[in-house]
Design an enzyme around this catalytic site. Structure first.
Site, PDB file in Angstrom:
ATOM      1  N   ILE A   9      12.956 -77.688-104.972  1.00 55.48           N
ATOM      2  CA  ILE A   9      14.397 -77.898-105.123  1.00 55.48           C
ATOM      3  C   ILE A   9      14.799 -78.132-106.572  1.00 55.48           C
ATOM      4  O   ILE A   9      15.934 -77.859-106.967  1.00 55.48           O
ATOM      5  CB  ILE A   9      14.849 -79.092-104.244  1.00 55.48           C
ATOM      6  CG1 ILE A   9      16.377 -79.250-104.214  1.00 55.48           C
ATOM      7  CG2 ILE A   9      14.218 -80.395-104.725  1.00 55.48           C
ATOM      8  CD1 ILE A   9      17.068 -78.263-103.358  1.00 55.48           C
ATOM      9  N   GLN A  12      15.144 -73.743-111.050  1.00 52.86           N
ATOM     10  CA  GLN A  12      16.423 -73.039-111.142  1.00 52.86           C
ATOM     11  C   GLN A  12      16.820 -72.413-109.807  1.00 52.86           C
ATOM     12  O   GLN A  12      17.986 -72.488-109.399  1.00 52.86           O
ATOM     13  CB  GLN A  12      16.377 -71.971-112.236  1.00 52.86           C
ATOM     14  CG  GLN A  12      15.409 -70.827-111.985  1.00 52.86           C
ATOM     15  CD  GLN A  12      15.647 -69.595-112.841  1.00 52.86           C
ATOM     16  OE1 GLN A  12      16.482 -69.576-113.732  1.00 52.86           O
ATOM     17  NE2 GLN A  12      14.886 -68.548-112.565  1.00 52.86           N
ATOM     18  N   SER A 127       6.388 -62.700-105.432  1.00 50.21           N
ATOM     19  CA  SER A 127       6.641 -62.440-106.851  1.00 50.21           C
ATOM     20  C   SER A 127       6.217 -61.035-107.251  1.00 50.21           C
ATOM     21  O   SER A 127       5.226 -60.502-106.732  1.00 50.21           O
ATOM     22  CB  SER A 127       5.871 -63.462-107.691  1.00 50.21           C
ATOM     23  OG  SER A 127       5.872 -63.113-109.067  1.00 50.21           O
ATOM     24  N   GLU A 129       4.752 -60.460-109.858  1.00 48.84           N
ATOM     25  CA  GLU A 129       3.440 -60.602-110.486  1.00 48.84           C
ATOM     26  C   GLU A 129       2.322 -60.169-109.547  1.00 48.84           C
ATOM     27  O   GLU A 129       1.198 -59.925-109.987  1.00 48.84           O
ATOM     28  CB  GLU A 129       3.226 -62.048-110.933  1.00 48.84           C
ATOM     29  CG  GLU A 129       4.048 -62.467-112.134  1.00 48.84           C
ATOM     30  CD  GLU A 129       3.546 -61.863-113.443  1.00 48.84           C
ATOM     31  OE1 GLU A 129       2.342 -61.568-113.535  1.00 48.84           O
ATOM     32  OE2 GLU A 129       4.363 -61.691-114.359  1.00 48.84           O
ATOM     33  N   TYR A 151      -2.061 -66.934-110.899  1.00 46.56           N
ATOM     34  CA  TYR A 151      -0.763 -67.099-110.247  1.00 46.56           C
ATOM     35  C   TYR A 151      -0.478 -65.919-109.327  1.00 46.56           C
ATOM     36  O   TYR A 151      -0.077 -66.099-108.172  1.00 46.56           O
ATOM     37  CB  TYR A 151       0.332 -67.212-111.314  1.00 46.56           C
ATOM     38  CG  TYR A 151       1.731 -67.144-110.759  1.00 46.56           C
ATOM     39  CD1 TYR A 151       2.333 -68.254-110.167  1.00 46.56           C
ATOM     40  CD2 TYR A 151       2.474 -65.958-110.839  1.00 46.56           C
ATOM     41  CE1 TYR A 151       3.622 -68.185-109.657  1.00 46.56           C
ATOM     42  CE2 TYR A 151       3.763 -65.887-110.333  1.00 46.56           C
ATOM     43  CZ  TYR A 151       4.329 -67.000-109.744  1.00 46.56           C
ATOM     44  OH  TYR A 151       5.603 -66.927-109.232  1.00 46.56           O
TER      45      TYR A 151
END
Length: 327
Positions: A9, A12, A127, A129, A151
């Site tokens: 939360i 952004q 993502s 990525e 990640y």
């Protein structure tokens, strides 16, 4: 009144999504880690309508407690160790939070839902990525995933676990494969905010140089405020699915710098840039550009802020912030 629980939360996306859900008439709960979390004040200031609960994606029991309190209709999992460069330094922690954390929240929802596993709709923040060493240009939902960072690997695990729970238990679980999305709320460690803050500081005479890594890496950058609307729209669909969310345009870090300095009224920008090899990734993702045609067709979603508008928004916000701090 519908109810939503948001992990992550304080980031952004969490802030923009909270604002959207509150406008839509939701009762919104946010999950924060730790006692006396310093970012709790940020949430209270930015989105005072959010009710905060303590919990941790690595602690299944705390997730079950949060679900019992919030009794959500929708859960948005935005929590992660999200800075890609940091994931090489803390690969195990990244895996524990960004990968296993997805399993924990899915399992908590399954256990909490009892005989009706689809009654809580779930959104997983996947993502771009995950595409890493890209196998298609542009990248779409069917593109082979080939992550190039801890990640990215962790996000692939969470993505496939979301699909597995959807297929195994009939959960309404969707993933948004979001390409880079930025805003004035972006953390200073991310390259777009690093640039907007650095350019603003150079414009105001607070510094002379900005140290960068690879200027040739290309990304599909959009506005975070647009992208959270796509998240919400996914959970309003009768059937769960996965969607690429992107602008369909790609720009290099060099173009990002050119645009940011132009917004600040600085033409000879290259004299203000130093490059440092330590900022290069061990395994670079050279080109990301998304095909969001399915999101446009099924969700009726499209971005409202273009690349130049996004960079302008961020640089002008940091100019105002630094100018006010000097007063």
């Amino acid at each position: 009144m519908p109810r939503a629980l948001i992990t992550g939360i304080t980031g952004q996306d969490g802030l923009y999504l909270s604002e959207l859900l509150l406008r839509e008439g939701y009762e919104v709960y946010g999950l924060i880690r730790g006692q006396n979390n310093p970012k709790a004040d940020l949430v209270a200031r930015e989105v005072p309508g959010v009710q905060l609960l303590t919990g941790d994606l690595t602690d299944l029991s705390s997730l079950l407690r949060a679900l019992r309190v919030a009794q959500p209709d929708e859960v948005y999992n935005l929590g992660a160790v999200s800075f890609v460069a940091y994931s090489w330094e803390q690969a195990a922690l990244t895996t524990e939070v960004t990968a296993t954390g997805v399993l924990n929240i899915l399992e908590a929802i399954r256990l909490h839902s009892g005989d009706d596993p689809s009654r809580i709709r779930f959104y997983q923040a996947s993502s771009s990525e995950m595409f890493g060493k890209v196998q298609d240009v542009p990248q779409r939902e069917s593109t082979l995933l080939w992550p190039r960072s801890p990640y990215g690997v962790a996000k692939v695990y969470g993505h496939y676990m979301t699909i597995n729970y959807r297929e195994s238990y009939g959960m309404h679980a969707s993933s948004g494969i979001l390409f880079n999305h930025e805003s004035p709320r972006r953390g200073p460690e991310f390259v777009t905010r690093k640039v907007s803050m650095g350019v603003a500081a150079i414009k105001l005479g607070l510094r002379d140089k900005l140290t960068m890594g690879n200027l040739d890496a290309r990304r599909d950058w959009g506005f975070a405020g647009d992208y959270v609307e796509a998240m919400w729209r996914m959970l309003q669909q009768p059937t769960a699915s996965d969607f690429v969310v992107a602008t369909g345009e790609t720009h290099s870090v060099r173009e990002l710098l050119e645009c940011a300095f132009r917004v600040a009224g600085i033409d000879d920008w290259e004299q203000h840039i130093d490059q440092d090899k330590s900022f290069f990734r061990p395994a670079e993702v050279d080109l990301l550009i998304g095909d969001a045609s399915r999101a446009r067709t099924v969700l009726g979603w499209k971005p409202s802020v273009d690349f130049e508008g996004l960079v302008t928004m961020m640089v002008e916000a940091d100019l105002r912030r630094l100018h006010d701090a000097q007063r």
